[in-house]
Design a protein around this motif. Structure first.
Motif, PDB file in Angstrom:
ATOM      1  N   TYR A   1     -25.979  40.147  15.093  1.00 34.22           N
ATOM      2  CA  TYR A   1     -25.638  39.063  14.167  1.00 34.22           C
ATOM      3  C   TYR A   1     -26.829  38.708  13.290  1.00 34.22           C
ATOM      4  N   ILE A   2     -26.540  38.491  12.029  1.00 34.09           N
ATOM      5  CA  ILE A   2     -27.479  37.847  11.112  1.00 34.09           C
ATOM      6  C   ILE A   2     -26.712  36.655  10.575  1.00 34.09           C
ATOM      7  N   GLU A   3     -27.238  35.469  10.803  1.00 33.72           N
ATOM      8  CA  GLU A   3     -26.535  34.255  10.406  1.00 33.72           C
ATOM      9  C   GLU A   3     -27.360  33.444   9.418  1.00 33.72           C
ATOM     10  N   VAL A   4     -26.641  32.672   8.622  1.00 31.56           N
ATOM     11  CA  VAL A   4     -27.269  31.748   7.684  1.00 31.56           C
ATOM     12  C   VAL A   4     -26.372  30.520   7.586  1.00 31.56           C
ATOM     13  N   MET A   5     -26.968  29.360   7.398  1.00 30.28           N
ATOM     14  CA  MET A   5     -26.195  28.150   7.166  1.00 30.28           C
ATOM     15  C   MET A   5     -26.716  27.505   5.880  1.00 30.28           C
ATOM     16  N   PRO A   6     -26.114  27.858   4.749  1.00 28.04           N
ATOM     17  CA  PRO A   6     -26.578  27.265   3.486  1.00 28.04           C
ATOM     18  C   PRO A   6     -26.475  25.737   3.559  1.00 28.04           C
ATOM     19  N   GLU A   7     -27.530  25.077   3.120  1.00 28.89           N
ATOM     20  CA  GLU A   7     -27.553  23.608   3.133  1.00 28.89           C
ATOM     21  C   GLU A   7     -26.522  23.026   2.164  1.00 28.89           C
ATOM     22  N   GLU A   8     -26.216  23.772   1.126  1.00 22.64           N
ATOM     23  CA  GLU A   8     -25.226  23.314   0.140  1.00 22.64           C
ATOM     24  C   GLU A   8     -24.141  24.383   0.026  1.00 22.64           C
ATOM     25  N   SER A   9     -22.880  23.960   0.086  1.00 18.98           N
ATOM     26  CA  SER A   9     -21.773  24.925   0.054  1.00 18.98           C
ATOM     27  C   SER A   9     -21.762  25.755  -1.230  1.00 18.98           C
ATOM     28  N   LYS A  10     -22.322  25.222  -2.320  1.00 18.16           N
ATOM     29  CA  LYS A  10     -22.347  25.979  -3.579  1.00 18.16           C
ATOM     30  C   LYS A  10     -23.179  27.259  -3.463  1.00 18.16           C
ATOM     31  N   ASN A  11     -24.050  27.333  -2.445  1.00 19.14           N
ATOM     32  CA  ASN A  11     -24.889  28.523  -2.272  1.00 19.14           C
ATOM     33  C   ASN A  11     -24.203  29.628  -1.475  1.00 19.14           C
ATOM     34  N   ALA A  12     -23.036  29.351  -0.919  1.00 21.00           N
ATOM     35  CA  ALA A  12     -22.333  30.347  -0.107  1.00 21.00           C
ATOM     36  C   ALA A  12     -22.041  31.620  -0.903  1.00 21.00           C
ATOM     37  N   SER A  13     -21.682  31.488  -2.160  1.00 18.28           N
ATOM     38  CA  SER A  13     -21.332  32.666  -2.961  1.00 18.28           C
ATOM     39  C   SER A  13     -22.526  33.615  -3.109  1.00 18.28           C
ATOM     40  N   PHE A  14     -23.744  33.076  -3.142  1.00 20.36           N
ATOM     41  CA  PHE A  14     -24.935  33.931  -3.201  1.00 20.36           C
ATOM     42  C   PHE A  14     -24.978  34.836  -1.974  1.00 20.36           C
ATOM     43  N   TYR A  15     -24.798  34.262  -0.800  1.00 19.83           N
ATOM     44  CA  TYR A  15     -24.871  35.031   0.444  1.00 19.83           C
ATOM     45  C   TYR A  15     -23.702  35.997   0.592  1.00 19.83           C
ATOM     46  N   GLU A  16     -22.540  35.624   0.063  1.00 27.50           N
ATOM     47  CA  GLU A  16     -21.375  36.515   0.128  1.00 27.50           C
ATOM     48  C   GLU A  16     -21.644  37.829  -0.607  1.00 27.50           C
ATOM     49  N   LYS A  17     -22.447  37.790  -1.662  1.00 28.00           N
ATOM     50  CA  LYS A  17     -22.796  39.006  -2.408  1.00 28.00           C
ATOM     51  C   LYS A  17     -23.516  40.027  -1.537  1.00 28.00           C
ATOM     52  N   PHE A  18     -24.115  39.539  -0.438  1.00 29.31           N
ATOM     53  CA  PHE A  18     -24.897  40.404   0.442  1.00 29.31           C
ATOM     54  C   PHE A  18     -24.184  40.680   1.765  1.00 29.31           C
ATOM     55  N   GLY A  19     -22.883  40.396   1.805  1.00 27.11           N
ATOM     56  CA  GLY A  19     -22.087  40.745   2.967  1.00 27.11           C
ATOM     57  C   GLY A  19     -21.861  39.639   3.977  1.00 27.11           C
ATOM     58  N   PHE A  20     -22.434  38.468   3.759  1.00 29.07           N
ATOM     59  CA  PHE A  20     -22.187  37.361   4.678  1.00 29.07           C
ATOM     60  C   PHE A  20     -20.757  36.856   4.492  1.00 29.07           C
ATOM     61  N   LYS A  21     -20.129  36.466   5.591  1.00 29.48           N
ATOM     62  CA  LYS A  21     -18.767  35.927   5.564  1.00 29.48           C
ATOM     63  C   LYS A  21     -18.768  34.549   6.214  1.00 29.48           C
ATOM     64  N   VAL A  22     -17.912  33.669   5.729  1.00 33.45           N
ATOM     65  CA  VAL A  22     -17.744  32.361   6.347  1.00 33.45           C
ATOM     66  C   VAL A  22     -17.126  32.585   7.719  1.00 33.45           C
ATOM     67  N   MET A  23     -17.693  31.977   8.740  1.00 33.11           N
ATOM     68  CA  MET A  23     -17.189  32.143  10.106  1.00 33.11           C
ATOM     69  C   MET A  23     -15.815  31.490  10.205  1.00 33.11           C
ATOM     70  N   ASN A  24     -14.876  32.193  10.854  1.00 30.94           N
ATOM     71  CA  ASN A  24     -13.499  31.714  10.956  1.00 30.94           C
ATOM     72  C   ASN A  24     -13.392  30.325  11.557  1.00 30.94           C
ATOM     73  N   ASP A  25     -14.089  30.093  12.652  1.00 25.51           N
ATOM     74  CA  ASP A  25     -13.939  28.812  13.325  1.00 25.51           C
ATOM     75  C   ASP A  25     -15.289  28.121  13.512  1.00 25.51           C
ATOM     76  N   GLY A  26     -16.286  28.515  12.735  1.00 22.51           N
ATOM     77  CA  GLY A  26     -17.613  27.935  12.877  1.00 22.51           C
ATOM     78  C   GLY A  26     -17.725  26.591  12.170  1.00 22.51           C
ATOM     79  N   VAL A  27     -18.526  25.721  12.738  1.00 22.45           N
ATOM     80  CA  VAL A  27     -18.788  24.412  12.140  1.00 22.45           C
ATOM     81  C   VAL A  27     -20.290  24.170  12.207  1.00 22.45           C
TER      82      VAL A  27
END
Length: 132
Positions: A99-125
């Motif tokens: 696993y390589i995990e990241v928790m962007p402090e701001e949701s607007k940054n999620a799209s940056f990480y998605e470009k590199f293969g990161f996915k939003v966790m199905n049931d993660g909080v």
């Protein structure tokens, strides 16, 4: 030309200036920030001559999980692919981890990480305790 390294050759002052350039509160605590970086598993940095212009910090357990704590680039150097290059260096180093995990402090940054293969966790909080 931007140069990248995994060597922790930065000074406390360089770290303070970089973090303050993006308005992060941790830059107001340079001694603690410097110590945290020096004790981190991995810190990739980006340099323009002798100026620290970008940084990616990873905390890992030595084999299964690596956590990207933050990626930041001085605003004067943003838009040049520096953050993406730092992420790719990290992905290369941790390619064998489960696993390589990241928790962007701001949701607007999620799209940056998605470009590199990161996915939003199905049931993660995301959760945290803030001690101030």
């Amino acid at each position: 030309m931007i140069q990248y390294t995994e060597e922790k050759k930065f000074t406390q002052k360089q770290v303070e200036e970089l973090f303050l350039s993006v308005g992060w509160v941790s830059g107001q605590h340079p001694e603690r920030l410097y110590q945290a970086l020096m004790h981190s598993s991995t810190v990739f940095t980006a340099w323009s001559n002798d100026q620290l212009v970008g940084l990616l910090r990873v905390l890992d357990d030595g084999g299964m999980m690596a956590y990207v704590h933050y990626v930041l680039v001085n605003p004067e150097y943003q838009g040049q692919g520096i953050a993406g290059h730092l992420v790719n260096l990290m992905k290369e180093k941790y390619a064998d981890y489960f696993y390589i995990e990241v928790m962007p402090e701001e949701s607007k940054n999620a799209s940056f990480y998605e470009k590199f293969g990161f996915k939003v966790m199905n049931d993660g909080v995301p959760m945290q305790i803030v001690n101030k």
